[in-house]
Design a protein around this motif. Sequence first.
Motif, PDB file in Angstrom:
ATOM      1  N   GLY A  87      58.357   0.200  33.330  1.00 11.90           N
ATOM      2  CA  GLY A  87      59.213   0.256  32.147  1.00 11.90           C
ATOM      3  C   GLY A  87      58.426   0.486  30.874  1.00 11.90           C
ATOM      4  O   GLY A  87      58.845   1.240  29.988  1.00 11.90           O
ATOM      5  N   TRP A  88      57.269  -0.152  30.773  1.00 14.01           N
ATOM      6  CA  TRP A  88      56.433  -0.044  29.565  1.00 14.01           C
ATOM      7  C   TRP A  88      55.936   1.388  29.374  1.00 14.01           C
ATOM      8  O   TRP A  88      56.004   1.940  28.272  1.00 14.01           O
ATOM      9  N   THR A  89      55.444   2.003  30.452  1.00  7.81           N
ATOM     10  CA  THR A  89      54.947   3.380  30.353  1.00  7.81           C
ATOM     11  C   THR A  89      56.083   4.376  30.166  1.00  7.81           C
ATOM     12  O   THR A  89      55.901   5.409  29.517  1.00  7.81           O
ATOM     13  N   ALA A  90      57.268   4.073  30.713  1.00  6.27           N
ATOM     14  CA  ALA A  90      58.422   4.962  30.523  1.00  6.27           C
ATOM     15  C   ALA A  90      58.810   5.042  29.053  1.00  6.27           C
ATOM     16  O   ALA A  90      59.358   6.054  28.596  1.00  6.27           O
ATOM     17  N   ALA A  91      58.527   3.974  28.304  1.00  8.32           N
ATOM     18  CA  ALA A  91      58.813   3.951  26.861  1.00  8.32           C
ATOM     19  C   ALA A  91      57.631   4.463  26.042  1.00  8.32           C
ATOM     20  O   ALA A  91      57.644   4.377  24.813  1.00  8.32           O
ATOM     21  N   GLY A  92      56.586   4.956  26.718  1.00  5.04           N
ATOM     22  CA  GLY A  92      55.431   5.512  26.015  1.00  5.04           C
ATOM     23  C   GLY A  92      54.320   4.521  25.752  1.00  5.04           C
ATOM     24  O   GLY A  92      53.394   4.813  24.988  1.00  5.04           O
ATOM     25  N   GLY A  93      54.385   3.343  26.373  1.00  2.00           N
ATOM     26  CA  GLY A  93      53.375   2.317  26.160  1.00  2.00           C
ATOM     27  C   GLY A  93      52.107   2.552  26.955  1.00  2.00           C
ATOM     28  O   GLY A  93      52.102   3.284  27.950  1.00  2.00           O
ATOM     29  N   SER A  94      51.037   1.908  26.517  1.00  2.00           N
ATOM     30  CA  SER A  94      49.740   2.031  27.182  1.00  2.00           C
ATOM     31  C   SER A  94      49.620   1.023  28.322  1.00  2.00           C
ATOM     32  O   SER A  94      50.142  -0.096  28.243  1.00  2.00           O
ATOM     33  N   LEU A  95      48.914   1.414  29.379  1.00  2.00           N
ATOM     34  CA  LEU A  95      48.667   0.515  30.512  1.00  2.00           C
ATOM     35  C   LEU A  95      47.773  -0.655  30.113  1.00  2.00           C
ATOM     36  O   LEU A  95      47.694  -1.647  30.846  1.00  2.00           O
ATOM     37  N   LEU A  96      47.086  -0.541  28.983  1.00  6.52           N
ATOM     38  CA  LEU A  96      46.167  -1.587  28.538  1.00  6.52           C
ATOM     39  C   LEU A  96      46.825  -2.603  27.603  1.00  6.52           C
ATOM     40  O   LEU A  96      46.164  -3.525  27.135  1.00  6.52           O
ATOM     41  N   SER A  97      48.106  -2.451  27.334  1.00  6.81           N
ATOM     42  CA  SER A  97      48.808  -3.367  26.426  1.00  6.81           C
ATOM     43  C   SER A  97      48.949  -4.754  27.037  1.00  6.81           C
ATOM     44  O   SER A  97      48.999  -4.918  28.264  1.00  6.81           O
ATOM     45  N   LEU A  98      49.050  -5.755  26.174  1.00 10.84           N
ATOM     46  CA  LEU A  98      49.106  -7.151  26.616  1.00 10.84           C
ATOM     47  C   LEU A  98      50.518  -7.586  27.021  1.00 10.84           C
ATOM     48  O   LEU A  98      50.686  -8.385  27.936  1.00 10.84           O
ATOM     49  N   THR A  99      51.544  -7.054  26.365  1.00  7.52           N
ATOM     50  CA  THR A  99      52.920  -7.494  26.630  1.00  7.52           C
ATOM     51  C   THR A  99      53.339  -7.307  28.087  1.00  7.52           C
ATOM     52  O   THR A  99      53.838  -8.260  28.704  1.00  7.52           O
ATOM     53  N   PRO A 100      53.170  -6.115  28.684  1.00  7.56           N
ATOM     54  CA  PRO A 100      53.579  -5.976  30.086  1.00  7.56           C
ATOM     55  C   PRO A 100      52.751  -6.858  31.033  1.00  7.56           C
ATOM     56  O   PRO A 100      53.232  -7.250  32.100  1.00  7.56           O
TER      57      PRO A 100
END
Length: 382
Positions: free
Chosen positions: A217-230
């Motif tokens: 879901g995080w990457t589908a929204a354009g987020g980075s794999l290195l982010s802390l939230t997911p």
Amino acid sequence: MISIVSKGSIRFINVSKSISQRSNTLPSKVYYNSLPSNAELAILGMQPVQTRFFSEKVTTARRMDTSIGGYIRGFNQFTKIKLGVLNTIVTFTTYLVKGGSICLFDCVMLAAGTQMMAMASQGLNQIIEVEQDKKMNRTRSRPMPQGKFSKAQAYAITAALYGGSNLVLGYWFPFSSVFVANSIFWSYILCYTPLKRVSELNTPIGAVVGSLTAYLGWTAAGGSLLSLTPWWIFFYTFSWQFAHFYGILWTYKDDYKKAGFVMLQDSQKACNIMRAALAGQVASVGGIYAVGAIDPLSAALSWYLLYKYNYRPMKEFEKSDSKTNAHKLTIYSYIPFTTIFVLIYLNLVAKTFGIDKKIEEYLGQFLPKQFRKGEPAAQAEN
């Protein structure tokens, strides 16, 4: 007519005239380890009339449903649609937390892509484990052991779902989401599925694979794999799965032995693992709060529910690893799991419509001036 008998099942077959004429000594009853599929019987010139199956506890046989509704229910069993919905919920959570588009079409496409990939992995898993499913009471009524779908049909369904998922995710969302979705699929099939017959490590490996949807879901929204939230949502889902699965394992322990799956047998060791997993859930709630996905009251409620519906059932299971206590582990684990995701959604709604600020302003009226936001601290008297 010939009766083909298998463990817990009987199928009545009409034999073609050509076969009857060639053989004067056709048996009236044939015993099989598992029922041949309708397609396999058709090749032999035989036509199924009806199938009845029953469990060891139930002596009344019931006819296999060959209606359209029956095949829809069979498709549901084969692809485990309900389990896929849990994956979709986790995916949507991180998608919306990241700020993904709330356009209805985009949301439908994300749900479709996630759901199809989850269903494809469950279907392929059942094809691979059909012999194991035949040996287990809880799984032998699935479509594959019962011959409702032939292998060719099962592979076609799985391939269509897998291809459809890749097409949807690849066309409407960033390539990183396709990478995550395929990582989940192939890790499930190539790591988790074979490990079940080899090592107890299948449980933590399966927990990792099942939690990667947070990154989908995080990457589908354009987020980075290195982010802390997911990461925190991934870690919460990962930790949740131990009590949930051990409850299933101890409820159907004999079944898993029959199938030859290598599972944890020591209930005390299971309790130690669940205790560590519970600590992981507690820390994850703190992390989810720290990244701003929930408010303090939501965090406090989540911790309380973990105590009541995870810790207390675990203590009961530690005293007695009965099937009743094991079943409680599984059922009760859904309560804190479902609640925290509902709370995340409620917090998103509150932020979207500015409700959170209004609540803060209202509650701030009851605080001393020095603790109100934007109020200067009271100066000490000279």
